[in-house]
Design an enzyme around this catalytic site. Structure first.
Site, PDB file in Angstrom:
ATOM      1  N   CYS A 115       0.816  -1.223   0.000  1.00  0.00           N
ATOM      2  CA  CYS A 115       0.000   0.000   0.000  1.00  0.00           C
ATOM      3  C   CYS A 115       0.849   1.271   0.000  1.00  0.00           C
ATOM      4  CB  CYS A 115      -0.923   0.010   1.208  1.00  0.00           C
ATOM      5  SG  CYS A 115      -1.985  -1.418   1.251  1.00  0.00           S
ATOM      6  N   HIS A 260      -4.078   7.039   1.084  1.00  0.00           N
ATOM      7  CA  HIS A 260      -4.244   5.712   0.498  1.00  0.00           C
ATOM      8  C   HIS A 260      -5.662   5.231   0.824  1.00  0.00           C
ATOM      9  CE1 HIS A 260      -4.114   1.515  -0.181  1.00  0.00           C
ATOM     10  NE2 HIS A 260      -4.029   1.198   1.096  1.00  0.00           N
ATOM     11  N   ASN A 290      -9.836  -0.992  -2.363  1.00  0.00           N
ATOM     12  CA  ASN A 290      -8.431  -0.723  -2.066  1.00  0.00           C
ATOM     13  C   ASN A 290      -7.582  -1.320  -3.193  1.00  0.00           C
ATOM     14  OD1 ASN A 290      -5.805  -0.775  -1.099  1.00  0.00           O
ATOM     15  ND2 ASN A 290      -6.368  -1.422   0.977  1.00  0.00           N
TER      16      ASN A 290
HETATM   17  O1  UT7 Z   1      -4.429  -1.205   2.676  1.00  0.00           O
HETATM   18  C1  UT7 Z   1      -3.747  -1.774   3.748  1.00  0.00           C
HETATM   19  C2  UT7 Z   1      -4.284  -1.279   4.994  1.00  0.00           C
HETATM   20  N1  UT7 Z   1      -5.532  -1.929   5.280  1.00  0.00           N
HETATM   21  C3  UT7 Z   1      -6.335  -1.424   6.166  1.00  0.00           C
HETATM   22  O2  UT7 Z   1      -6.047  -0.376   6.685  1.00  0.00           O
HETATM   23  C4  UT7 Z   1      -7.562  -2.203   6.559  1.00  0.00           C
HETATM   24  C5  UT7 Z   1      -7.788  -2.043   8.010  1.00  0.00           C
HETATM   25  N2  UT7 Z   1      -8.890  -2.829   8.536  1.00  0.00           N
HETATM   26  C6  UT7 Z   1     -10.168  -2.666   8.175  1.00  0.00           C
HETATM   27  O3  UT7 Z   1     -10.478  -1.896   7.310  1.00  0.00           O
HETATM   28  C7  UT7 Z   1     -11.213  -3.422   8.944  1.00  0.00           C
HETATM   29  O4  UT7 Z   1     -10.617  -4.086  10.028  1.00  0.00           O
HETATM   30  C8  UT7 Z   1     -12.024  -4.452   8.107  1.00  0.00           C
HETATM   31  C9  UT7 Z   1     -12.909  -3.711   7.121  1.00  0.00           C
HETATM   32  C10 UT7 Z   1     -11.085  -5.382   7.377  1.00  0.00           C
HETATM   33  C11 UT7 Z   1     -12.913  -5.273   9.002  1.00  0.00           C
HETATM   34  O5  UT7 Z   1     -13.783  -4.434   9.724  1.00  0.00           O
HETATM   35  P1  UT7 Z   1     -13.958  -4.609  11.287  1.00  0.00           P
HETATM   36  O6  UT7 Z   1     -14.941  -3.623  11.696  1.00  0.00           O
HETATM   37  O7  UT7 Z   1     -12.579  -4.510  11.901  1.00  0.00           O
HETATM   38  O8  UT7 Z   1     -14.568  -6.062  11.402  1.00  0.00           O
HETATM   39  P2  UT7 Z   1     -14.016  -7.351  12.168  1.00  0.00           P
HETATM   40  O9  UT7 Z   1     -12.830  -7.900  11.450  1.00  0.00           O
HETATM   41  O10 UT7 Z   1     -13.855  -7.013  13.613  1.00  0.00           O
HETATM   42  O11 UT7 Z   1     -15.199  -8.363  12.002  1.00  0.00           O
HETATM   43  C12 UT7 Z   1     -16.481  -8.138  12.590  1.00  0.00           C
HETATM   44  C13 UT7 Z   1     -17.407  -9.256  12.219  1.00  0.00           C
HETATM   45  C14 UT7 Z   1     -16.828 -10.645  12.453  1.00  0.00           C
HETATM   46  O12 UT7 Z   1     -17.874 -11.468  12.891  1.00  0.00           O
HETATM   47  P3  UT7 Z   1     -18.070 -11.791  14.450  1.00  0.00           P
HETATM   48  O13 UT7 Z   1     -16.793 -12.467  14.876  1.00  0.00           O
HETATM   49  O14 UT7 Z   1     -18.289 -10.483  15.112  1.00  0.00           O
HETATM   50  O15 UT7 Z   1     -19.264 -12.698  14.453  1.00  0.00           O
HETATM   51  C15 UT7 Z   1     -16.379 -11.094  11.089  1.00  0.00           C
HETATM   52  O16 UT7 Z   1     -16.382 -12.499  10.936  1.00  0.00           O
HETATM   53  O17 UT7 Z   1     -17.702  -9.196  10.806  1.00  0.00           O
HETATM   54  C16 UT7 Z   1     -17.424 -10.465  10.209  1.00  0.00           C
HETATM   55  N3  UT7 Z   1     -16.964 -10.250   8.838  1.00  0.00           N
HETATM   56  C17 UT7 Z   1     -17.804 -10.084   7.803  1.00  0.00           C
HETATM   57  N4  UT7 Z   1     -19.147 -10.134   7.728  1.00  0.00           N
HETATM   58  C18 UT7 Z   1     -19.712  -9.913   6.513  1.00  0.00           C
HETATM   59  C19 UT7 Z   1     -15.702 -10.107   8.382  1.00  0.00           C
HETATM   60  N5  UT7 Z   1     -15.710  -9.865   7.074  1.00  0.00           N
HETATM   61  C20 UT7 Z   1     -17.004  -9.849   6.681  1.00  0.00           C
HETATM   62  C21 UT7 Z   1     -17.643  -9.639   5.438  1.00  0.00           C
HETATM   63  N6  UT7 Z   1     -18.991  -9.673   5.422  1.00  0.00           N
HETATM   64  N7  UT7 Z   1     -16.962  -9.376   4.308  1.00  0.00           N
END
Ligand code: UT7
Length: 333
Positions: A115, A260, A290
């Site tokens: 990135c 980014h 992204n």
């Molecule tokens: O470019 C490089 C830099 N990248 C970044 O900066 C990305 C940084 N991170 C993020 O943007 C976020 O962490 C994500 C968008 C990847 C994830 O969002 P989050 O709010 O941190 O969600 P989470 O990983 O804590 O997951 C919450 C819930 C989980 O379910 P439970 O355990 O609460 O039941 C996941 O299994 O959402 C679930 N989940 C999804 N549900 C529907 C994870 N991915 C998905 C999905 N659709 N695609």
């Protein structure tokens, strides 16, 4: 001492649009979840019959060179950033050189900083220009993620985020003081290398590639989303602050911030912390997801096309990603 000015900028995105609803048909996700957590509504996927990282980079470069009033023969050096190369080796920069007709003998350097790849490339190009070694450097970020994603529910936290695209900038030597790239700041912390990575195939294997590896989740991108998010918001603010301080500026001096495109929530958090008005941070993650190394040059090119960047403006670029690596640049347009 010389300065580097951004003489031309261009971008290319594949035609195929993949919406959140399209992804919800092949994995357990929803438009609501993706929109709320990331801001993304759709992304582009490449056409395997037509697009490669070098062809996409070449297309973005043609536009950038044209806008700069230059030809491929005028390029003194290529810096090509991608985490999704065409071959394991050689780098994709030489393939783009061939495709664009940049003369044999012109050096080409590949940068693999994910990135932050475009930001590192910009900085490298700037140093070559500042020392007087080269006059015109073509800086490219190009990515094809869609072929490497795990597009099942297992890979959904990564698969919904990434998209394909390319952007390019032509940097050129100038003797005008106070114009062009004012500063670049680069950072890395390898302690977090495995928090956002693809581990396989690896040269550390006794045999580099075998059938077990193909089926193993390690051959698909992994991201510890929460941890990456927490580091990203801190490092974005830090590295933007560093750029402003080095130039005796405050956030009030910025005309446009182009972060980014990692997550709309990250951009929004940074905007609010810097007390920037809405509209002073450019986002297009809604349309493209992204695109890692391509995200900043695509955004820069679109912002310029939309008249959001004018001569004399102070533009701030900042990135954070795999490595971890992070970086910023301040440009007087
Ligand atoms: O470019 C490089 C830099 N990248 C970044 O900066 C990305 C940084 N991170 C993020 O943007 C976020 O962490 C994500 C968008 C990847 C994830 O969002 P989050 O709010 O941190 O969600 P989470 O990983 O804590 O997951 C919450 C819930 C989980 O379910 P439970 O355990 O609460 O039941 C996941 O299994 O959402 C679930 N989940 C999804 N549900 C529907 C994870 N991915 C998905 C999905 N659709 N695609």
């Amino acid at each position: 001492m010389y300065n580097s000015i951004v003489k031309g900028i261009g971008h290319y995105v594949p035609e195929k649009i993949v919406t959140n609803d399209d992804l919800a048909k092949i994995m357990d996700t929803s438009d609501e979840w993706i929109t709320e957590r990331t801001g993304i509504k759709e992304r582009r996927y490449f056409d395997p019959k037509k697009d490669t990282v070098q062809s996409m980079g070449a297309e973005a470069s043609r536009i950038a060179l044209d806008r700069a009033g230059l030809k491929p023969e005028d390029v003194d050096m290529i810096v090509f950033a991608t985490l999704s190369p065409h071959y394991y080796f050689p780098g994709s920069g030489v393939l783009m050189q061939r495709e664009l007709g940049i003369p044999a003998g012109v050096p080409s350097l590949d940068v693999r900083n994910a990135c932050s790849g475009f930001m590192y490339s910009l900085s490298v190009a700037d140093q070559f220009i500042k020392t007087g070694m080269y006059k015109t450097v073509l800086v490219v970020g190009s990515e094809i993620h869609s072929s490497g994603l795990d597009k099942t529910t297992r890979g959904r936290n990564v698969a919904v985020i990434f998209g394909d695209g390319a952007g390019a900038a032509v940097l050129q030597r100038s003797e005008e003081k106070g114009r062009g790239i004012l500063s670049t700041h680069l950072h890395a912390d390898g302690n977090f290398a495995e928090e956002l990575c693809i581990k396989q195939p690896s040269s550390a294997n006794e045999v580099w590639m075998n059938h077990d590896i193909v089926d193993h989740p390690d051959s698909r991108p992994y991201m510890n989303g929460n941890l990456v998010f927490k580091h990203a918001v801190v490092r974005f603010l830090e590295v933007i602050g560093e750029a402003l301080k080095a130039n005796q500026m405050t956030s009030e001096d910025i005309n446009l911030l182009i972060p980014h495109q990692a997550n709309l929530r990250i951009s929004e958090f940074v905007r609010m912390k810097l007390k920037l008005a809405e509209g002073m941070v450019f986002n297009n993650i809604m349309k493209y997801g992204n695109t890692t190394a391509a995200s900043i040059p695509i955004a820069l090119s679109e912002a310029w096309e939309q008249g959001k960047i004018k001569e004399g403006d102070t533009i701030c670029l900042a990135a954070f990603g795999s490595g971890f690596t992070w970086a910023s640049a301040l440009i007087k347009w």
